[in-house]
Design a protein around this motif. Structure first.
Motif, PDB file in Angstrom:
ATOM      1  N   LEU A  96       2.426  -4.703   3.981  1.00  0.00           N
ATOM      2  CA  LEU A  96       3.582  -3.799   4.205  1.00  0.00           C
ATOM      3  C   LEU A  96       3.136  -2.371   4.083  1.00  0.00           C
ATOM      4  O   LEU A  96       2.844  -2.330   2.668  1.00  0.00           O
ATOM      5  CB  LEU A  96       5.651  -4.165   3.486  1.00  0.00           C
ATOM      6  N   ASP A  97       2.881  -1.312   5.385  1.00  0.00           N
ATOM      7  CA  ASP A  97       2.339  -0.406   4.824  1.00  0.00           C
ATOM      8  C   ASP A  97       4.056   0.694   4.902  1.00  0.00           C
ATOM      9  O   ASP A  97       3.848   0.715   6.254  1.00  0.00           O
ATOM     10  CB  ASP A  97       1.616  -0.347   5.982  1.00  0.00           C
ATOM     11  N   LYS A  98       4.076   0.657   4.165  1.00  0.00           N
ATOM     12  CA  LYS A  98       5.727   1.453   3.745  1.00  0.00           C
ATOM     13  C   LYS A  98       5.636   2.878   4.227  1.00  0.00           C
ATOM     14  O   LYS A  98       5.697   3.827   3.120  1.00  0.00           O
ATOM     15  CB  LYS A  98       5.952   1.422   2.148  1.00  0.00           C
ATOM     16  N   ARG A  99       5.712   3.669   5.181  1.00  0.00           N
ATOM     17  CA  ARG A  99       5.840   4.593   5.400  1.00  0.00           C
ATOM     18  C   ARG A  99       7.583   5.404   5.761  1.00  0.00           C
ATOM     19  O   ARG A  99       7.578   6.523   6.031  1.00  0.00           O
ATOM     20  CB  ARG A  99       5.304   4.529   6.974  1.00  0.00           C
ATOM     21  N   LEU A 100       7.910   4.393   5.790  1.00  0.00           N
ATOM     22  CA  LEU A 100       9.512   5.276   5.297  1.00  0.00           C
ATOM     23  C   LEU A 100      10.245   5.657   3.879  1.00  0.00           C
ATOM     24  O   LEU A 100      10.056   4.552   3.247  1.00  0.00           O
ATOM     25  CB  LEU A 100      10.567   4.577   6.048  1.00  0.00           C
TER      26      LEU A 100
END
Length: 284
Positions: A96-100
């Motif tokens: 998971l690339d957490k950008r939010l």
């Protein structure tokens, strides 16, 4: 354990959700609320990817990864639930690339779970329809079924009874999201709702209906997070088509006719508000 299917996508975008309007109609005995809302989705968001693995694993990175659990996470819950409902033994290495921002009213965790369901549906060769995935997603949270579809839709009940809106009038709009980097609790915001039913959401073209609508959690959120008033005013200064808080906050949004207008508004907000998170995008 199913073998990964070759030739299917190995990543999915967890599209940011916006509640263009959110009418809270009733507090229910089970702690949920009966609502009427219009969900819309940007073409931007977190990213979930997958590769083969003997067991189910999750790794998280990105600007908002700090403090998130690799095990107690909606992505893992979604993967386990999908495997259980499909009668398979799960195996996959997820990232998971957490950008939010976390707890920000734009569906971050829900969108991540939904993206994991779509991704693993193909990766494991399950061939469930989107409607079936949305049904599987119901135990994961009120917003997850809408995020599975990630299409403009009307949500009723607790937000899980969905009516897809075809040919909507959002396609020419650009959205700017602004978050003051304050995490808020959805449960706390709903608890702060005063219990007054201010009426139903109208019907018709999305933008006029949304303009005539409201977010019943916005005033409680502004009371609890005063900086939201500054965010909403900074957006209003830029003369958008509309601006409002999304969901339970603290992310606010504004709609513009062009990307150039959205970029100017983003700059104005950064100069006016100081440290904030922003995202621009078009609607799906």
């Amino acid at each position: 354990m199913p073998s990964p299917v070759s030739g299917v996508p190995d990543r999915e975008t967890a599209y940011a959700k916006i509640n263009l309007a959110l009418h809270v109609r009733q507090r229910l005995p089970d702690g949920y609320h009966r609502i009427e809302t219009i969900f819309a989705f940007l073409d931007q968001g977190d990213r979930v990817s997958v590769e083969p693995g003997d067991s189910l694993e999750l790794n998280i990175s990105g600007p908002f990864a700090a403090g998130l659990s690799n095990s107690d996470n909606l992505v893992m819950q979604a993967a386990k639930l999908l495997a259980e409902q499909s009668n398979i033994s799960p195996g996959a290495r997820l990232h998971l690339d957490k950008r939010l921002p976390v707890a920000s009213g734009i569906g971050g965790g829900s969108a991540d779970a939904a993206a994991a369901l779509r991704l693993l549906n193909g990766f494991w060769g399950l061939d469930h329809s989107i409607a079936r995935l949305a049904e599987i997603a119901r135990p994961l949270g009120a917003d997850v079924p809408a995020c599975v579809a990630s299409q403009t839709c009307r949500g009723t009940g607790i937000g899980q009874d969905l009516e897809i809106i075809a040919g909507d009038d959002l396609q020419d709009c650009v959205a700017l999201l602004v978050n003051p980097l304050v995490a808020v609790s959805t449960a706390e915001m709903f608890a702060a709702w005063d219990g007054n039913d201010r009426g139903a959401l109208g019907s018709g073209p999305i933008i006029p209906v949304s303009l005539d609508g409201r977010n019943d959690l916005q005033q409680p959120a502004v009371t609890l997070v005063p900086k939201l008033a500054d965010v909403l005013q900074a957006l209003e200064d830029c003369r958008p088509v509309m601006n409002r808080m999304s969901g339970s906050g603290a992310t606010c949004f504004a709609l513009f006719d062009t990307m150039q207008e959205a970029e100017k508004a983003e700059q104005h907000c950064r100069e006016t508000l100081g440290e904030i998170w922003t995202m621009k995008g078009k609607f799906r």
